[in-house]
Scaffold this motif. Structure first.
Motif, short mmCIF file in Angstrom:
data_model
loop_
_atom_site.label_atom_id
_atom_site.label_comp_id
_atom_site.label_asym_id
_atom_site.label_seq_id
_atom_site.Cartn_x
_atom_site.Cartn_y
_atom_site.Cartn_z
N GLN A 30 0.88 -1.14 -0.02
CA GLN A 30 0.22 0.01 -0.02
C GLN A 30 0.93 1.07 -0.02
O GLN A 30 2.03 1.19 0.57
N ALA A 36 -5.51 9.67 0.37
CA ALA A 36 -5.95 8.42 -0.03
C ALA A 36 -4.78 7.42 0.09
O ALA A 36 -3.65 7.49 0.50
N THR A 37 -5.12 6.10 -0.08
CA THR A 37 -4.32 5.00 0.14
C THR A 37 -4.58 3.96 -1.23
O THR A 37 -5.58 3.73 -1.62
N VAL A 38 -3.31 4.06 -1.72
CA VAL A 38 -3.28 2.93 -3.14
C VAL A 38 -2.73 1.67 -2.56
O VAL A 38 -1.89 1.37 -2.20
N ARG A 39 -3.87 0.75 -2.98
CA ARG A 39 -3.62 -0.43 -2.68
C ARG A 39 -3.08 -1.33 -3.76
O ARG A 39 -3.91 -1.83 -4.91
N ALA A 40 -1.88 -1.45 -4.15
CA ALA A 40 -1.27 -1.86 -5.28
C ALA A 40 -1.13 -3.28 -5.71
O ALA A 40 -1.17 -3.71 -6.67
N SER A 245 -4.69 -5.41 -8.75
CA SER A 245 -3.48 -5.55 -7.68
C SER A 245 -3.53 -6.93 -7.06
O SER A 245 -2.88 -7.55 -6.23
N MET A 286 -10.29 2.07 -9.75
CA MET A 286 -9.12 2.71 -9.15
C MET A 286 -8.38 2.04 -7.98
O MET A 286 -9.20 1.46 -6.96
N LEU A 287 -7.29 1.86 -7.98
CA LEU A 287 -6.46 1.53 -6.83
C LEU A 287 -6.69 1.89 -5.47
O LEU A 287 -6.33 1.40 -4.31
N THR A 288 -7.30 3.12 -5.52
CA THR A 288 -7.59 3.91 -4.18
C THR A 288 -8.94 3.68 -3.73
O THR A 288 -9.49 4.03 -2.76
#
Length: 334
Positions: A30, A36-40, A245, A286-288
């Motif tokens: 992450q 925001a938090t990107v859960r990659a 992801s 979106m990964l966010t």
């Protein structure tokens, strides 16, 4: 190399009971942003054995390159990494690439046990050193003869005379071949190749893919990260399909291309020019803002209310896994 040739030469990757060279378990990445938090990468598990070439495919932005950088500790400081990735290198103690720390990664892993072909060679090359000097320094640092530079250049399809140029004097394809040579110079047991055919014409693409295949046939392992599905089928033993992801399907290459189980894998293959040449409908999330359930459900013609729950990877009869409540082929999942 044909599919039949690959099957005949790749048996070491499929010997039951052999210890994996790399075992990734429940890996998560992450990135914390201001708002925001990107859960990659999420809940990712992957096994790579000596002699095996595993291709990781998927649309841009699904987390493929983040996976490569996480394994080598090359992520920025705002990244949070969870899970484990244990490397079993011959003659050494196993090391967890996620928890071992930057010092050990720099001294004993990166460029030694694990090589990386980066996606952007322009940012990986020292602009004030010629290709020959870069290769010579790498070979010397790993106890190898500097005279091997010319051989490595030929191996990757580069004219040895071009080693005497500086990075800014190289074309994009030449720079790509140079970083491939640099990654191969220490002779690592595991090579992570992140889009290694970018900027290459078709003959050089095939040349590079065959080079990676030969490394596996000689006992090393390769993780090939690519958007080129045709390239993956040409050389891979197995293919892991990533979406938003997560790995949604991981199966032997021939089986996946012939009878994909996950609707996304099927749609991705149908986008190929030699198939339906039909784009995957809709857009990835979106990964966010990943949904709680199946991330592909909004684009999937097979979705039902059950897809509001996230599917877990489930073993299939051929030894692979698929994460789908409604796999395409009857019997693909129990």
């Amino acid at each position: 190399m044909t599919t039949t040739d690959r099957a005949a030469t790749a048996t070491p990757a499929r010997v039951g009971g052999t210890r994996p060279l790399l075992a990734v378990d429940d890996l998560g990445v992450q990135f914390r942003l201001r708002d925001a938090t990107v859960r990659a990468v999420g809940d990712l598990s992957l096994t790579v054995r000596a002699g095996e070439l595993v291709a990781v495919v998927g649309e841009s932005g699904c987390g493929k390159s983040v996976l490569a950088h996480a394994l080598l500790g090359l992520l920025p400081r705002n990244a949070t990494i969870t899970g484990h990735a244990v490397l079993h290198h011959p003659g050494t103690e196993p090391v967890d690439l996620i928890t071992c720390g930057q010092r050990e990664l720099a001294r004993t892993v990166r460029g030694q046990r694990v090589g990386l072909v980066p996606q952007s060679p322009a940012t990986a090359l020292n602009p004030v050193r010629t290709g020959r000097r870069l290769l010579a320094e790498t070979l010397r640092a790993h106890g190898r003869d500097r005279a091997e530079a010319d051989r490595l250049a030929v191996d990757v399809g580069l004219d040895p005379a071009d080693l005497d140029r500086y990075p800014h004097e190289l074309s994009g394809g030449m720079a790509q071949r140079l970083v491939t040579a640099l990654a191969l110079a220490p002779d690592p047991s595991l090579l992570i190749a992140d889009e290694p055919t970018t900027g290459l014409d078709r003959p050089l693409v095939d040349h590079t893919l065959d080079l990676l295949r030969r490394r596996c046939d000689a006992g090393a392992a390769v993780v090939l990260i690519t958007h080129d599905l045709a390239a993956a089928r040409r050389v891979a033993d197995s293919v892991a399909v990533m979406y938003a992801s997560r790995i949604v399907e991981h199966r032997e290459a021939d089986t996946l291309y012939t009878a994909p189980a996950h609707p996304y894998a099927s749609a991705l293959l149908d986008a190929l020019p030699d198939r339906a040449f039909r784009p995957v409908p809709g857009d990835p999330p979106m990964l966010t803002a990943l949904p709680a359930g199946c991330a592909f459900a909004p684009r999937c013609p097979r979705r039902t209310d059950r897809c509001a729950d996230r599917p877990s990877p489930t073993p299939v009869a051929d030894g692979g896994t698929v994460a789908c409540h409604h796999p395409i082929h009857a019997g693909a999942a129990p």
